[in-house]
Structures are given as structure tokens and as C-alpha cells.
Design a protein around this motif. Sequence first.
Motif, mmCIF file in Angstrom:
data_model
loop_
_atom_site.group_PDB
_atom_site.id
_atom_site.type_symbol
_atom_site.label_atom_id
_atom_site.label_comp_id
_atom_site.label_asym_id
_atom_site.label_seq_id
_atom_site.Cartn_x
_atom_site.Cartn_y
_atom_site.Cartn_z
ATOM 1 N N TRP A 120 -30.677 34.893 -79.615
ATOM 2 C CA TRP A 120 -30.294 34.243 -80.491
ATOM 3 C C TRP A 120 -31.144 33.090 -81.036
ATOM 4 C CZ3 TRP A 120 -27.432 36.899 -83.684
ATOM 5 C CH2 TRP A 120 -26.362 37.528 -83.073
ATOM 6 N N CYS A 147 -20.096 37.967 -82.172
ATOM 7 C CA CYS A 147 -19.888 37.059 -83.291
ATOM 8 C C CYS A 147 -19.644 35.570 -82.891
ATOM 9 C CB CYS A 147 -18.882 37.388 -84.280
ATOM 10 S SG CYS A 147 -19.080 39.042 -85.087
ATOM 11 N N MET A 150 -23.057 34.324 -81.608
ATOM 12 C CA MET A 150 -23.969 33.946 -82.559
ATOM 13 C C MET A 150 -23.487 32.725 -83.466
ATOM 14 S SD MET A 150 -24.452 36.468 -86.048
ATOM 15 C CE MET A 150 -22.574 36.272 -86.487
#
Length: 339
Positions: A120, A147, A150
Motif C-alpha cells: 500500500w 479494503c 487499504m
Amino acid sequence: MNKKVLSFGELLLRICPGGDWLRDNSLPFYIGGAEANVATALALWGLPSVYFTVVPDNAMTREISEWLEEKGVDISRILYQGERLGLYYLPQGKDLKNAGVIYDRAHSSFSALKPGVIDWDAVLRDIGWLHFSAISPALNSCVAAVCTEMLQAATQKGITISVDLNYRAKLWQYGVAPTDVMPALTEYCHLVMGNLWAAEKMLGIPVDTSLVDTDTKKDYLEHAWLTSEQIMQNFPNVRFVANTFRFDHGEKGIRYYTSLYTEKTLYHSKEYISASILDKVGSGDCYIAGLIYGLHRGRPVQDTLEFATAAAYQKLFIPSDATNQPAEVIEKFMHSYER
């Protein structure tokens, strides 16, 4: 303005059976995926737009990636791995909420994502705004965990985060309700977009059932104010709540307007009316792209809302998943439209 906007989600092909497709041996298709629609719109309007997804490494996906790059989208962070590209089948003019939509996304490269795989720091390098939608965590628990991963990384970097609460009943099939997943993800978000019914499905904020009976703009906007207030109370990071209202009244035509709540004020757009529309897919994506475009550029709230609404309404007459209307065309339409 030098910071980029990153859209994260699954790249799809939309197949459009219609007419005598079986005998004609003809199936029109479009490049699809909610977040890809946002990425191409932002690039078209001149924002530095990055698209991050996961697709198999083959000639077809490389050609699609090149097509996105030709649209001005930064594709340098796309991850090539896995077995297949996701598909969905929907005739032109139908809505993705329609019971007739057919998904063919199992075992796609994106749906096979696992936590701990994506770097990331590299993906979010030079990013000022991150956009995702509720479609991704609807796929399975692993993608939902990705998700979360992130959003945590983006929050640590001080990135502004937006979410589209688009509800797809056929995708939430792994034993959890959206309300078991989406509130925890919304905790990280600054802009929440959807509609009153999506807020109920995704965040557990109830809708007054009498709204449909009275069916007045005044009542819908009052409820939008209440729902927006509740979202901000439940999720302290949220600074903007957007709601879209699109109603098909048969012979009376389509009515479309939107609202945006921020700093204790509910802004609402002008209302658009049409006897018919061409393609419902991607209008919401165009709307959230319009909000990101305006807010990222520091435009006034009402101006941002009117641009986003005009862009979304214009998308209803474009036969594809994404808009092809430049910003200056939308601006001209929004200032000239009278009802």
C-alpha cells in the motif's frame, strides 16, 4: 492540486444481451466497473486520476489497460495476477439493481485478493484522495479485509477517502449482512454517497416507510437532512454526505435531483425531468466523480453539487458505463438547463 485521485475496485466487462442477439450472433459490450467509471471521468475532466485494480495478465487485459491509459488514466499500479476477468450481463437501459443482472465474477483475479499481498505504500504514493465503493467488500470476506487494510494505510497517510454505498443484493452472498461490514469501513471515510435506502441497507439508518406514499421532494430532502445528521453522528470523520434521488414515474417521466450535506447545511440541486432515458448504469459513478472533481479543486459546495448532478443526469443518455462528456460541456448544460 498536484496530489492524485486513486480509484480502487474491480475492472469488469459488461455484456449487453438485447434484441435478437442469439440469432444475430452479436453481444455488445462495454468496459465496466464502478471505480473505473470514476477514474475515466476524472481523467476526462483534467484531474490526475489513478486506477488500481487486479486483473489476469493476458493480451485482452493489457489491451483494456492501454485503452484506459488512452483515456488519460494512470494505470501504472494495476496488479496483473490471477486467472480471469470478471463479467456481468445486463441489457441496455436496465438498472444494476434490477433482478435481471447476471454476475460472472467468481474466481476472478480481483475477487481472489488476500490481505497482506498489496504494497500500500507503493500504491498510495502521491495520492491525495482515495475512492472505493461498497461493491468490493460485497464480494467476500477476504476482499473486505483488503479494503480495511487499504483504508488504514490511507488514513495513516492523511488521504481523503470517499465511499459510494451502492447496494448489490446478488453480491452479498458470503454469510454476512452489509451492516456487519460497511459501518467499520465507513469509519475511515470523509465523503459518503448513496441514497436514503442505501444508508439503511449498508449502515442500518432507517428510512421512514411513509416517504414513498407522500412522494414529495420536500419530504425526501427533509429525510436526507436527518439521515445525513445521523451518519455524521455515527461516523465522526465524515464531512460530506451526498444523496441522489432518481424516480421513474412512468408516463410522467424521470425526475432526478441530489443533495449534499456539510457543516449543518443541506444543499440541493436543481431538478431534472425527462420523458425517457437511455442507460441507467454509471450515473451514480458520474455523480461521485463530479463531487470529487469539485471538492478536490476547492469549488464552492453548491457549484460542486450542481456540476455533479448535471454530469450524472447527462450520463443517463450515454450508451455505456462511463461518461464521455467533457467538463465544459457539462458546465454549459448545467447553466442553460431550465425546467
